[in-house]
Motif scaffolding. Structure first.
Motif, PDB file in Angstrom:
ATOM      1  N   GLY A 186       0.825  -1.203   0.000  1.00 25.63           N
ATOM      2  CA  GLY A 186       0.000   0.000   0.000  1.00 25.63           C
ATOM      3  C   GLY A 186       0.858   1.252   0.000  1.00 25.63           C
ATOM      4  N   ASP A 187       0.471   2.246  -0.784  1.00 23.49           N
ATOM      5  CA  ASP A 187       1.215   3.502  -0.842  1.00 23.49           C
ATOM      6  C   ASP A 187       1.146   4.191   0.515  1.00 23.49           C
ATOM      7  OD1 ASP A 187       2.304   5.356  -3.274  1.00 23.49           O
ATOM      8  OD2 ASP A 187       1.551   6.564  -1.599  1.00 23.49           O
ATOM      9  N   ARG A 188       2.221   4.884   0.881  1.00 25.84           N
ATOM     10  CA  ARG A 188       2.284   5.524   2.198  1.00 25.84           C
ATOM     11  C   ARG A 188       1.299   6.676   2.336  1.00 25.84           C
ATOM     12  NH1 ARG A 188       7.983   8.100   3.119  1.00 25.84           N
ATOM     13  NH2 ARG A 188       8.546   6.022   2.529  1.00 25.84           N
ATOM     14  N   SER A 189       0.844   7.262   1.237  1.00 23.82           N
ATOM     15  CA  SER A 189      -0.080   8.402   1.317  1.00 23.82           C
ATOM     16  C   SER A 189      -1.542   7.964   1.417  1.00 23.82           C
ATOM     17  CB  SER A 189       0.104   9.302   0.097  1.00 23.82           C
ATOM     18  OG  SER A 189      -0.255   8.608  -1.069  1.00 23.82           O
ATOM     19  N   LEU A 190      -1.803   6.667   1.399  1.00 24.77           N
ATOM     20  CA  LEU A 190      -3.179   6.177   1.474  1.00 24.77           C
ATOM     21  C   LEU A 190      -3.769   6.357   2.863  1.00 24.77           C
ATOM     22  CD1 LEU A 190      -3.077   2.796  -0.447  1.00 24.77           C
ATOM     23  CD2 LEU A 190      -4.397   4.808  -1.035  1.00 24.77           C
ATOM     24  N   ASP A 191      -5.077   6.465   2.872  1.00 23.73           N
ATOM     25  CA  ASP A 191      -5.825   6.493   4.118  1.00 23.73           C
ATOM     26  C   ASP A 191      -5.785   5.078   4.717  1.00 23.73           C
ATOM     27  OD1 ASP A 191      -7.582   7.377   6.131  1.00 23.73           O
ATOM     28  OD2 ASP A 191      -9.291   6.608   4.989  1.00 23.73           O
ATOM     29  N   TYR A 192      -5.590   4.985   6.010  1.00 26.30           N
ATOM     30  CA  TYR A 192      -5.519   3.691   6.691  1.00 26.30           C
ATOM     31  C   TYR A 192      -6.795   2.880   6.472  1.00 26.30           C
ATOM     32  CZ  TYR A 192      -4.811   0.360  10.511  1.00 26.30           C
ATOM     33  OH  TYR A 192      -4.670  -0.781  11.253  1.00 26.30           O
ATOM     34  N   GLY A 193      -7.908   3.554   6.383  1.00 26.44           N
ATOM     35  CA  GLY A 193      -9.184   2.885   6.168  1.00 26.44           C
ATOM     36  C   GLY A 193      -9.247   2.178   4.818  1.00 26.44           C
ATOM     37  N   ARG A 194      -8.590   2.730   3.803  1.00 29.21           N
ATOM     38  CA  ARG A 194      -8.584   2.099   2.479  1.00 29.21           C
ATOM     39  C   ARG A 194      -7.831   0.775   2.526  1.00 29.21           C
ATOM     40  NH1 ARG A 194     -11.051   0.968  -2.015  1.00 29.21           N
ATOM     41  NH2 ARG A 194      -9.770   1.052  -3.864  1.00 29.21           N
ATOM     42  N   MET A 251      -8.045  -5.308   3.240  1.00 26.83           N
ATOM     43  CA  MET A 251      -7.765  -6.455   4.107  1.00 26.83           C
ATOM     44  C   MET A 251      -9.060  -7.141   4.535  1.00 26.83           C
ATOM     45  SD  MET A 251      -4.530  -5.270   6.405  1.00 26.83           S
ATOM     46  CE  MET A 251      -4.408  -6.834   7.210  1.00 26.83           C
ATOM     47  N   GLY A 252     -10.113  -6.370   4.761  1.00 26.32           N
ATOM     48  CA  GLY A 252     -11.406  -6.951   5.105  1.00 26.32           C
ATOM     49  C   GLY A 252     -11.961  -7.803   3.967  1.00 26.32           C
ATOM     50  N   GLU A 253     -11.835  -7.315   2.735  1.00 23.13           N
ATOM     51  CA  GLU A 253     -12.287  -8.097   1.573  1.00 23.13           C
ATOM     52  C   GLU A 253     -11.465  -9.370   1.430  1.00 23.13           C
ATOM     53  OE1 GLU A 253     -14.825  -7.864  -0.477  1.00 23.13           O
ATOM     54  OE2 GLU A 253     -15.574  -6.098   0.574  1.00 23.13           O
TER      55      GLU A 253
END
Length: 147
Positions: free
Chosen positions: A112-120, A125-127
């Motif tokens: 995951g890119d470092r600028s992503l929102d943690y929720g994304r 991971m939930g999927e």
């Protein structure tokens, strides 16, 4: 005079009958092997997945690659990639079901890119968990020096 002609023809005959060369020239072989070694060294250091992602920094131990692992990347814009193929918006569950599982689910490597929102990242991971993938490794940039 007859003697001179006979001896000259014998010498010429010996020059044309050379013994087979018993040595092997290994210089071309060494040149080819060095070129192959350089090509191998360059390709080994290239990343396995071509999706450009700026990974977060960490001092975590590196993950060993496995032959049956599947790499999932999320770029800066939030687009999800399975290996190098982009997944359409909302199409992650179908794409995960299409993965060949064989006997047991493969190891999922999540980048995951470092600028992503943690929720994304957590939504992906939930999927993955809902699809039955329980072995997930998060990849980080291990170039951080200790404090």
């Amino acid at each position: 005079m007859g003697m001179g002609i006979a001896s000259a023809s014998r010498r010429r005959g010996k020059r044309t009958r050379r013994a087979a060369m018993a040595e092997i020239n290994v210089t071309p072989l060494v040149d080819v092997m060095l070129v192959l070694l350089i090509i191998f060294m360059v390709t080994v250091t290239l990343p396995a997945v071509g999706v450009p992602v700026e990974l977060p920094e960490s001092r975590a131990a590196p993950v060993e690659e496995q032959p049956d692992q599947v790499t999932i990347s999320i770029d800066r814009a939030g687009v999800i990639y399975i290996e190098n193929e982009a997944v359409s918006a909302g199409g992650l569950p179908e794409a995960l079901e299409a993965l060949d599982r064989g006997g047991e689910p493969p190891l999922i490597v999540l980048r995951g890119d470092r600028s992503l929102d943690y929720g994304r990242v957590m939504a992906v991971m939930g999927e993955l968990g809902r699809a039955g993938f329980t072995s997930i490794s998060l990849v980080t940039d291990g170039s951080v020096s200790p404090p």
